[in-house]
Design a protein around this motif. Structure first.
Motif, PDB file in Angstrom:
ATOM      1  N   ASP A  97     -64.462  11.249  -6.505  1.00  0.00           N
ATOM      2  CA  ASP A  97     -63.338  10.303  -6.597  1.00  0.00           C
ATOM      3  C   ASP A  97     -63.862   8.910  -6.254  1.00  0.00           C
ATOM      4  OD1 ASP A  97     -61.007   8.826  -6.518  1.00  0.00           O
ATOM      5  OD2 ASP A  97     -59.861  10.332  -5.412  1.00  0.00           O
ATOM      6  N   VAL A  98     -64.441   8.263  -7.261  1.00  0.00           N
ATOM      7  CA  VAL A  98     -65.132   6.993  -6.999  1.00  0.00           C
ATOM      8  C   VAL A  98     -64.142   5.876  -6.648  1.00  0.00           C
ATOM      9  CG1 VAL A  98     -65.283   6.331  -9.448  1.00  0.00           C
ATOM     10  CG2 VAL A  98     -66.996   5.493  -7.844  1.00  0.00           C
ATOM     11  N   ARG A 103     -62.140   2.161  -2.411  1.00  0.00           N
ATOM     12  CA  ARG A 103     -61.064   1.704  -1.507  1.00  0.00           C
ATOM     13  C   ARG A 103     -61.534   1.819  -0.058  1.00  0.00           C
ATOM     14  NH1 ARG A 103     -57.694   4.551  -5.061  1.00  0.00           N
ATOM     15  NH2 ARG A 103     -57.387   6.292  -3.631  1.00  0.00           N
ATOM     16  N   GLU A 104     -62.281   2.891   0.221  1.00  0.00           N
ATOM     17  CA  GLU A 104     -62.836   3.060   1.562  1.00  0.00           C
ATOM     18  C   GLU A 104     -63.849   1.955   1.891  1.00  0.00           C
ATOM     19  OE1 GLU A 104     -60.992   4.823   3.589  1.00  0.00           O
ATOM     20  OE2 GLU A 104     -62.668   6.037   4.296  1.00  0.00           O
ATOM     21  N   ARG A 150     -69.232   5.860 -16.513  1.00  0.00           N
ATOM     22  CA  ARG A 150     -68.431   5.017 -15.598  1.00  0.00           C
ATOM     23  C   ARG A 150     -68.703   3.548 -15.843  1.00  0.00           C
ATOM     24  NH1 ARG A 150     -68.205   8.693 -10.044  1.00  0.00           N
ATOM     25  NH2 ARG A 150     -66.492   9.981 -10.847  1.00  0.00           N
ATOM     26  N   ARG A 151     -67.611   2.772 -15.930  1.00  0.00           N
ATOM     27  CA  ARG A 151     -67.739   1.309 -16.086  1.00  0.00           C
ATOM     28  C   ARG A 151     -67.766   0.726 -14.691  1.00  0.00           C
ATOM     29  NH1 ARG A 151     -65.623  -0.107 -21.583  1.00  0.00           N
ATOM     30  NH2 ARG A 151     -65.267   1.918 -22.533  1.00  0.00           N
ATOM     31  N   GLU A 158     -61.377  -3.092 -10.037  1.00  0.00           N
ATOM     32  CA  GLU A 158     -60.080  -2.419  -9.820  1.00  0.00           C
ATOM     33  C   GLU A 158     -59.842  -2.078  -8.356  1.00  0.00           C
ATOM     34  OE1 GLU A 158     -59.704  -0.404 -14.266  1.00  0.00           O
ATOM     35  OE2 GLU A 158     -60.283   0.860 -12.568  1.00  0.00           O
ATOM     36  N   ALA A 159     -60.927  -1.988  -7.588  1.00  0.00           N
ATOM     37  CA  ALA A 159     -60.770  -1.693  -6.154  1.00  0.00           C
ATOM     38  C   ALA A 159     -60.434  -2.961  -5.359  1.00  0.00           C
ATOM     39  CB  ALA A 159     -62.044  -1.042  -5.621  1.00  0.00           C
ATOM     40  N   GLY A 160     -60.340  -4.096  -6.047  1.00  0.00           N
ATOM     41  CA  GLY A 160     -59.915  -5.325  -5.371  1.00  0.00           C
ATOM     42  C   GLY A 160     -61.058  -6.268  -5.019  1.00  0.00           C
ATOM     43  N   PHE A 161     -62.247  -5.980  -5.524  1.00  0.00           N
ATOM     44  CA  PHE A 161     -63.389  -6.861  -5.266  1.00  0.00           C
ATOM     45  C   PHE A 161     -63.508  -7.922  -6.346  1.00  0.00           C
ATOM     46  CE2 PHE A 161     -64.636  -3.046  -2.999  1.00  0.00           C
ATOM     47  CZ  PHE A 161     -65.204  -3.556  -1.851  1.00  0.00           C
TER      48      PHE A 161
END
Ligand SMILES: C[S@@+](CC[C@H](N)C(=O)[O-])C[C@H]1O[C@@H](n2cnc3c(N)ncnc32)[C@H](O)[C@@H]1O
Length: 186
Positions: A97-98, A103-104, A150-151, A158-161
């Motif tokens: 679950d990348v 997010r972590e 995986r892109r 998408e993780a907010g970076f």
């Protein structure tokens, strides 16, 4: 993971790590010799007991404290806002679950902290991408759950970076396996 080109990337990226550093999927510790003197402490997170044992043999050479942590990047066993730099090299492809792992990473990074990455993933050329989709189901079980499609830049975004540096290229070898994303995100 020891060839010349891979080493060139380790040499280019790892010395930028500073302060309290977390490495995701540290494996057998192949990045250890490339960390510089700005590292105060390294938390080396790795789910494989066997690889952690191999990494532990390299610790006497380190010039900073190293804590080996057994676990998954999907549940990082560190406090929020406690890390200055997160490093990931050829690991995001294998984490089931990348999105959760990224997010972590955001949770444990201090505000203004950096994520340094060298990863392989989705290729921009249609014919290579088609081969990636075709062989991924066969490749994954043979290569420790490694995904080819995986892109990496999109997942990090998408993780907010915000990605502040990014270089892409094919390394030597079969193109579906070698399209590389190297950069820094904040
Ligand atoms: C191709 S190896 C790369 C090892 C190392 N990062 C390097 O550059 O040599 C992929 C690594 O990801 C690790 N890995 C797999 N699933 C993981 C997870 N859920 N969390 C953290 N690491 C994971 C594997 O155990 C392995 O060490």
């Amino acid at each position: 993971m020891r060839n010349k080109e891979v080493k060139r990337y380790r040499r280019k990226v790892i010395p930028a790590a500073a302060g309290r550093v977390l490495e995701l999927g540290a494996g057998s510790g192949l990045n250890l010799p490339f960390y510089g003197s700005q590292v105060q402490r390294l938390h080396a997170l790795e789910p494989s007991e066997a690889l952690l044992r191999m990494a532990s043999r390299k610790l006497p050479g380190a010039h900073f404290p190293v804590e080996l942590l057994r676990g998954s990047a999907e549940e990082i066993p560190l406090a929020a806002r406690s890390i200055d730099t997160v490093v990931t090299t050829w690991t995001l492809c294998s984490i089931p679950d990348v999105a959760k792992a990224l997010r972590e990473v955001r949770r444990v990074l201090k505000p203004g902290g950096s994520l340094l990455f060298v990863e392989h993933g989705h290729a921009p050329d249609a014919s290579v991408a088609a081969w990636q989709r075709r062989i991924e189901p066969l490749w994954k079980p043979l290569a420790g759950g490694c995904h080819l499609t995986r892109r990496i830049d999109r997942l990090i975004g998408e993780a907010g970076f915000e990605i502040v540096e990014l270089e892409n290229e094919y390394l030597k070898g079969p193109r579906p396996l070698t399209y590389t994303y190297c950069g820094r995100a904040q």
